[in-house]
Design an enzyme around this catalytic site. Structure first.
Site, PDB file in Angstrom:
ATOM      1  N   GLY A   1       0.765  -1.285  -0.166  1.00  0.00           N
ATOM      2  CA  GLY A   1       0.011  -0.119  -0.017  1.00  0.00           C
ATOM      3  C   GLY A   1       0.878   1.293   0.038  1.00  0.00           C
ATOM      4  O   GLY A   1       0.313   2.318   0.259  1.00  0.00           O
ATOM      5  N   LEU A   2       2.153   1.153  -0.350  1.00  0.00           N
ATOM      6  CA  LEU A   2       2.975   2.349  -0.217  1.00  0.00           C
ATOM      7  C   LEU A   2       3.321   2.806  -1.918  1.00  0.00           C
ATOM      8  O   LEU A   2       4.215   3.489  -2.207  1.00  0.00           O
ATOM      9  CB  LEU A   2       4.287   2.387   0.729  1.00  0.00           C
ATOM     10  CG  LEU A   2       4.025   1.898   1.800  1.00  0.00           C
ATOM     11  CD1 LEU A   2       5.323   1.679   2.636  1.00  0.00           C
ATOM     12  CD2 LEU A   2       3.205   3.008   2.541  1.00  0.00           C
TER      13      LEU A   2
ATOM     14  N   SER B   1       4.414   0.858  -4.645  1.00  0.00           N
ATOM     15  CA  SER B   1       5.534   0.241  -5.371  1.00  0.00           C
ATOM     16  C   SER B   1       5.358   0.314  -6.884  1.00  0.00           C
ATOM     17  O   SER B   1       6.218   0.540  -7.501  1.00  0.00           O
ATOM     18  CB  SER B   1       5.955  -1.020  -4.974  1.00  0.00           C
ATOM     19  OG  SER B   1       4.990  -1.960  -4.910  1.00  0.00           O
ATOM     20  N   SER B   2       4.172   0.069  -7.397  1.00  0.00           N
ATOM     21  CA  SER B   2       3.765  -0.079  -8.960  1.00  0.00           C
ATOM     22  C   SER B   2       3.959   1.499  -9.463  1.00  0.00           C
ATOM     23  O   SER B   2       4.391   1.651 -10.532  1.00  0.00           O
ATOM     24  CB  SER B   2       2.536  -0.817  -9.155  1.00  0.00           C
ATOM     25  OG  SER B   2       1.576  -0.343  -8.412  1.00  0.00           O
TER      26      SER B   2
ATOM     27  N   ASP C   1      -1.656   8.433  -6.411  1.00  0.00           N
ATOM     28  CA  ASP C   1      -0.160   7.948  -6.524  1.00  0.00           C
ATOM     29  C   ASP C   1       1.067   8.526  -7.472  1.00  0.00           C
ATOM     30  O   ASP C   1       2.106   8.707  -7.133  1.00  0.00           O
ATOM     31  CB  ASP C   1      -0.287   6.417  -6.351  1.00  0.00           C
ATOM     32  CG  ASP C   1      -1.187   5.882  -5.419  1.00  0.00           C
ATOM     33  OD1 ASP C   1      -1.605   6.796  -4.569  1.00  0.00           O
ATOM     34  OD2 ASP C   1      -1.479   4.767  -5.585  1.00  0.00           O
TER      35      ASP C   1
HETATM   36  C1  GLA Z   1      -4.623   3.122  -4.483  1.00  0.00           C
HETATM   37  C2  GLA Z   1      -4.898   4.217  -5.803  1.00  0.00           C
HETATM   38  C3  GLA Z   1      -5.150   5.406  -5.600  1.00  0.00           C
HETATM   39  C4  GLA Z   1      -6.278   5.893  -4.617  1.00  0.00           C
HETATM   40  C5  GLA Z   1      -5.763   4.930  -3.256  1.00  0.00           C
HETATM   41  C6  GLA Z   1      -7.010   5.040  -2.364  1.00  0.00           C
HETATM   42  O1  GLA Z   1      -3.368   3.494  -3.949  1.00  0.00           O
HETATM   43  O2  GLA Z   1      -3.654   3.775  -6.571  1.00  0.00           O
HETATM   44  O3  GLA Z   1      -5.488   6.040  -6.753  1.00  0.00           O
HETATM   45  O4  GLA Z   1      -7.430   5.587  -5.193  1.00  0.00           O
HETATM   46  O5  GLA Z   1      -5.760   3.379  -3.562  1.00  0.00           O
HETATM   47  O6  GLA Z   1      -6.831   6.515  -1.894  1.00  0.00           O
END
Ligand code: GLA
Length: 384
Positions: free
Chosen positions: A122-123, A125-126, A170
């Site tokens: 959830g940080l 990486s992609s 992101d």
């Molecule tokens: C992922 C998605 C983002 C955003 C978050 C949730 O990281 O890539 O665009 O929607 O989830 O806030």
């Protein structure tokens, strides 16, 4: 890094090195595809790329994080998605999108990728990898793309080539983050405002559940469709372009038109998360850590109850963090596993990790990881 490069690619060419950060989102979750404000920062954990141009039209990719896969090698006219190319699809997707946009990639390159971002946590990486490759291509072929254009290209690749219908948060923060700042980002207009992201006497701690995200992509795309369905229902009575255009009072007056209880919950999250994000920015500007902490807690609750993207591991870790001195904590990123953030006072910090880690392990049997990160500039070339 150069030793590995020379060994893997069997060459001794001059190389250039680039760094693309990961990101943490302070607040404003799952609203970057609902026209809302989000509040992310680029972090010092990220992805490094060492690159050397080639004279032919071949691209060779190698990642130390996926060494079992060896070198993936493709020519310029063979960049379509292939399951067996694994992580390298992100890089191929970027190159293929640039070619489709009419950019002449006059030659190939060899690219070594390494990094310290935990995967599937959830940080981002992609997005970090996508933006890295787009930035490298922009520099190497002198394409003249702005940071925003790089972010939009990377998002399009994630959406169309990889099939994950993410928002812009992101890629945009990774492309245009600023040292020591979080960026309040209006995802409807792509305007950003940099805000110093520290509270005096408190630290941000990232807590990793080490519970790998599994169904993230399908669940994420499902949430996005649910929001779109809720928006269509609302548009029958109110002309808005995005759910986040509604303030809580207006939403209260018209929410009865959404008959499906699931869609109602999703829309409620979007509307109130937007209000929380704007309030959080004000709290940060007036250095009110306690108010910010309360907003973090409320955000997590909404993501748990209304948006249903947290789950046992994240909920347990967040509860343990609050128990042991965090003044606020919440999931960060898409959820379904991965990481949470906590705002922790300097006094509570020395014992925080041990105590939270102990409780979390006791309940889940998993060992959490903790990262104390700094907020950094977006992608760029570096010297090592
Ligand atoms: C992922 C998605 C983002 C955003 C978050 C949730 O990281 O890539 O665009 O929607 O989830 O806030």
């Amino acid at each position: 890094m150069k030793d590995i490069f020379d060994q893997i690619f069997d060459t001794h060419k001059d190389t250039r090195v680039f760094f693309s950060p990961g990101r943490v989102n302070l607040i404003g979750e799952h609203i970057d595809y609902n026209g809302g404000h989000v509040f992310p920062a680029a972090i010092n954990l990220g992805t490094y790329g060492m690159v050397a141009p080639r004279e032919d039209d071949r691209f060779r990719f190698y990642s130390t994080g996926f060494s079992g896969q060896g070198v993936v090698e493709r020519t310029r006219d063979d960049l379509a998605f292939r399951e067996e190319d694994g992580w390298a699809n992100y890089a191929k997707g970027i190159l293929s999108a640039l070619i489709q946009e009419g950019h002449a990639l006059t030659h190939g390159f060899d690219l070594l990728v390494t990094g310290d971002l935990p995967k599937a946590s959830g940080l981002s990486s992609s997005a970090s990898l996508e933006v890295l490759v787009a930035y490298i291509a922009n520099t190497m072929y002198d394409l003249g793309l702005s940071r925003q254009a790089i972010a939009l290209l990377a998002q399009a690749v994630e959406n169309d080539y990889m099939g994950m219908h993410c928002g812009i948060m992101d890629q945009l923060i990774i492309a245009s983050g600023q040292k020591d700042m979080a960026l309040l980002m209006n995802t409807a207009t792509l305007e950003t405002k940099a805000v110093p992201a520290r509270f005096k006497g408190f630290q941000w701690v990232i807590m990793d559940t080490r519970y790998p995200r599994k169904t993230t992509e399908s669940k994420y795309n499902e949430r996005r469709r649910e929001c779109e369905a809720a928006l269509r229902t609302i548009q029958a009575v109110k002309p808005v372009n995005h759910l986040c255009e509604l303030d809580p009072n207006t939403f209260h007056d018209i929410q009865h038109v959404i008959k499906d209880p699931i869609l109602l919950k999703r829309a409620r999250h979007a509307v109130f998360e937007e209000a929380r994000t704007l309030a959080a920015q004000e709290a940060l500007e007036r250095q009110d850590a306690i108010a910010f902490g309360k907003l973090l807690d409320a955000s997590h609750l909404s993501l748990k109850e209304d948006y249903e993207v947290t789950g046992f591991h994240l909920d347990t870790l967040v509860a343990a963090a609050r128990q042991h001195g965090a003044i606020g904590a919440r999931v960060t990123g898409a959820g379904f596993g991965g990481c949470a953030i906590a705002l922790v006072s300097d006094q509570a910090l020395p014992d925080f990790q041990d105590k939270v880690g102990y409780d979390y392990h006791d309940i889940t049997g998993l060992k959490a990881a903790f990262y104390q990160v700094t907020f950094e500039d977006g992608v760029g070339e570096i010297t090592i």
